[in-house]
Design a protein around this motif. Structure first.
Motif, PDB file in Angstrom:
ATOM      1  N   ALA A 185       0.823  -1.211   0.000  1.00 48.96           N
ATOM      2  CA  ALA A 185       0.000   0.000   0.000  1.00 48.96           C
ATOM      3  C   ALA A 185       0.860   1.266   0.000  1.00 48.96           C
ATOM      4  CB  ALA A 185      -0.927  -0.014   1.211  1.00 48.96           C
ATOM      5  N   ALA A 186       1.960   1.254   0.760  1.00 49.18           N
ATOM      6  CA  ALA A 186       2.804   2.436   0.839  1.00 49.18           C
ATOM      7  C   ALA A 186       3.427   2.756  -0.517  1.00 49.18           C
ATOM      8  CB  ALA A 186       3.905   2.235   1.882  1.00 49.18           C
ATOM      9  N   GLN A 187       3.896   1.740  -1.204  1.00 48.67           N
ATOM     10  CA  GLN A 187       4.494   1.971  -2.514  1.00 48.67           C
ATOM     11  C   GLN A 187       3.450   2.453  -3.517  1.00 48.67           C
ATOM     12  OE1 GLN A 187       5.814  -1.181  -5.405  1.00 48.67           O
ATOM     13  NE2 GLN A 187       7.869  -0.505  -4.737  1.00 48.67           N
ATOM     14  N   GLY A 205       2.703   6.044  -2.823  1.00 46.13           N
ATOM     15  CA  GLY A 205       3.800   6.895  -3.283  1.00 46.13           C
ATOM     16  C   GLY A 205       3.810   7.050  -4.789  1.00 46.13           C
ATOM     17  N   LEU A 206       3.559   5.966  -5.502  1.00 47.00           N
ATOM     18  CA  LEU A 206       3.515   6.032  -6.965  1.00 47.00           C
ATOM     19  C   LEU A 206       2.360   6.896  -7.449  1.00 47.00           C
ATOM     20  CD1 LEU A 206       4.395   2.393  -8.071  1.00 47.00           C
ATOM     21  CD2 LEU A 206       5.749   4.458  -8.399  1.00 47.00           C
ATOM     22  N   THR A 207       1.251   6.858  -6.751  1.00 44.98           N
ATOM     23  CA  THR A 207       0.117   7.707  -7.114  1.00 44.98           C
ATOM     24  C   THR A 207       0.483   9.179  -6.993  1.00 44.98           C
ATOM     25  OG1 THR A 207      -1.453   6.021  -6.365  1.00 44.98           O
ATOM     26  CG2 THR A 207      -2.282   8.278  -6.573  1.00 44.98           C
ATOM     27  N   VAL A 208       1.202   9.506  -5.912  1.00 40.95           N
ATOM     28  CA  VAL A 208       1.634  10.890  -5.720  1.00 40.95           C
ATOM     29  C   VAL A 208       2.600  11.310  -6.823  1.00 40.95           C
ATOM     30  CG1 VAL A 208       2.929  12.439  -4.209  1.00 40.95           C
ATOM     31  CG2 VAL A 208       1.263  10.851  -3.233  1.00 40.95           C
ATOM     32  N   MET A 209       3.552  10.451  -7.162  1.00 43.95           N
ATOM     33  CA  MET A 209       4.526  10.799  -8.197  1.00 43.95           C
ATOM     34  C   MET A 209       3.859  10.908  -9.565  1.00 43.95           C
ATOM     35  SD  MET A 209       6.927  11.147  -6.171  1.00 43.95           S
ATOM     36  CE  MET A 209       8.164  11.680  -7.347  1.00 43.95           C
ATOM     37  N   THR A 255       2.694   3.373 -18.482  1.00 44.49           N
ATOM     38  CA  THR A 255       3.859   2.887 -17.742  1.00 44.49           C
ATOM     39  C   THR A 255       3.444   1.942 -16.618  1.00 44.49           C
ATOM     40  OG1 THR A 255       5.139   4.864 -18.249  1.00 44.49           O
ATOM     41  CG2 THR A 255       5.820   3.608 -16.327  1.00 44.49           C
ATOM     42  N   PHE A 256       2.255   2.190 -16.057  1.00 46.14           N
ATOM     43  CA  PHE A 256       1.807   1.390 -14.917  1.00 46.14           C
ATOM     44  C   PHE A 256       0.885   0.233 -15.332  1.00 46.14           C
ATOM     45  CE2 PHE A 256       2.646   5.686 -13.383  1.00 46.14           C
ATOM     46  CZ  PHE A 256       3.528   5.431 -12.348  1.00 46.14           C
TER      47      PHE A 256
END
Length: 383
Positions: free
Chosen positions: A130-132, A135-139, A198-199
């Protein structure tokens, strides 16, 4: 992943990217000082294309996506962030030669380094979970927001240039730079799409690569075509942009807008209206390439004051006002000279081409010039 399809798509995209990037960097331009800004823009764009080509090459030769998905995503995010800046800078500098400064360069390079470092920590330092994902959502949001911010600045620069041309030139100079607006909106869609792709699962990655092919072909063709028009656009910018910075107090003209607005405003307007009426009666508006500066010189008045007067009385820009005058002249000419065809009418009325005249006529009247003349009871020859 469909490996053959993925590799074939890279084989298509990579040679094109290398060719376009190398051409933009190395191809010559006319040996004139005025093309220096165009050359700088094209070289920046060439660097962006070669950077993307390097990204494609790493994917193709080292199969990063197959070995480490997170490393591939990190490389893509970092590449896109930097290319957003390079793309927007290349296009914006075509309209504003002073756009690229050391301060802007430091700011955007620092933002790119920070974005890459944070993306690396999230992708390579955090465990999957969940943390990753958060973080990816924010980036991803940062990347999209950055791209939209740069695109907005470019669109505003484009619109300012179009307004400037419309307010100062009788010809449609803005049509020469319309490709920048089209490309910007396309770039926003493409850039956001690439970021999302990319995702996506690996089996869809070939879409990210193939989608770049028409995008960069359009860019290449646009730059090549613009080379033919650039000199005229740049000359128009050089002529008019400094005029906006001239202090009004430097003018000795009694009609300078620096004067108190209420001071003898009515006599000044009346005098200018009389001079404009004489100029219109002499068909001065028929000369192709007319600018408001030339008209102001002919009327012995201040260019800024004349522009404000035309906007107030003509309910539009200088170009709209001239076009209306030419259109009315063309109507009269068609009725008085039925033996003339539409090409001759357009040339006599001062339009740059018969196609432009026909397009403008249909926009204003709802019918083509030929049909309009027939409706007026004339059977003159058609184009």
């Amino acid at each position: 992943m469909n490996l053959p399809l993925y590799e074939y798509s890279l084989c298509i995209a990579l040679p094109l990217m290398l060719f376009f990037g190398a051409y933009f960097l190395l191809a010559p331009t006319p040996d004139k000082a005025i093309f220096s800004n165009y050359l700088r823009s094209r070289r920046i764009m060439g660097c962006a294309l070669l950077l993307l080509a390097a990204n494609y090459a790493v994917h193709f030769f080292f199969e990063v996506r197959l070995r480490n998905v997170n490393a591939a995503i990190l490389m893509n995010l970092s590449t896109y962030f930097l290319c957003y800046w390079l793309f927007s800078s290349a296009l914006t500098t075509l309209l504003d030669r002073f756009y690229i400064t050391r301060r802007r360069l430091r700011f955007h390079l620092s933002a790119w380094v920070l974005f890459t470092l944070l993306s690396g920590v999230i992708l390579l330092g955090l465990p999957e979970g969940a943390a990753q994902r958060a973080g990816l959502t924010v980036m991803a949001a940062w990347l999209v927001g950055y791209g939209l911010w740069l695109a907005r600045r470019l669109i505003l620069a484009y619109r300012r240039a179009v307004r400037l041309f419309d307010d100062t030139h009788s010809d449609n100079i803005g049509a020469y730079i319309r490709w920048m607006s089209v490309f910007t909106w396309w770039a926003v869609i493409f850039g956001v799409g690439c970021g999302l792709l990319t995702f996506l699962p690996d089996r869809y990655i070939f879409l990210w690569i193939l989608s770049s092919v028409p995008f960069y072909i359009y860019l290449y063709c646009s730059y090549m075509n613009y080379l033919l028009l650039y000199e005229r656009v740049e000359q128009a910018l050089e002529e008019e942009l400094p005029a906006e910075e001239e202090p009004a107090a430097a003018s000795d003209d009694p009609e300078s807008p620096d004067d108190t607005p209420d001071r003898e405003a009515r006599p000044l307007h009346t005098d200018l209206a009389a001079r404009l009426s004489g100029w219109i009666a002499a068909d001065g508006y028929l000369r192709p390439g007319l600018t408001i500066r030339e008209l102001a010189d002919a009327l012995h008045t201040n260019r800024t004051y004349l522009s404000e007067y035309i906007k107030a009385t003509g309910n539009g820009s200088f170009r709209d006002w001239i076009t209306d005058l030419r259109m009315e002249y063309a109507k009269r000419h068609m009725l008085r000279h039925p033996e003339l065809n539409i090409t001759e009418i357009a040339e006599a009325a001062g339009f740059v081409s018969p196609s432009h005249f026909t397009r403008m006529f249909k926009t204003r009247e709802g019918v083509s010039p030929s049909n309009w003349r027939k409706l007026q009871g004339e059977d003159g020859p058609v184009l």
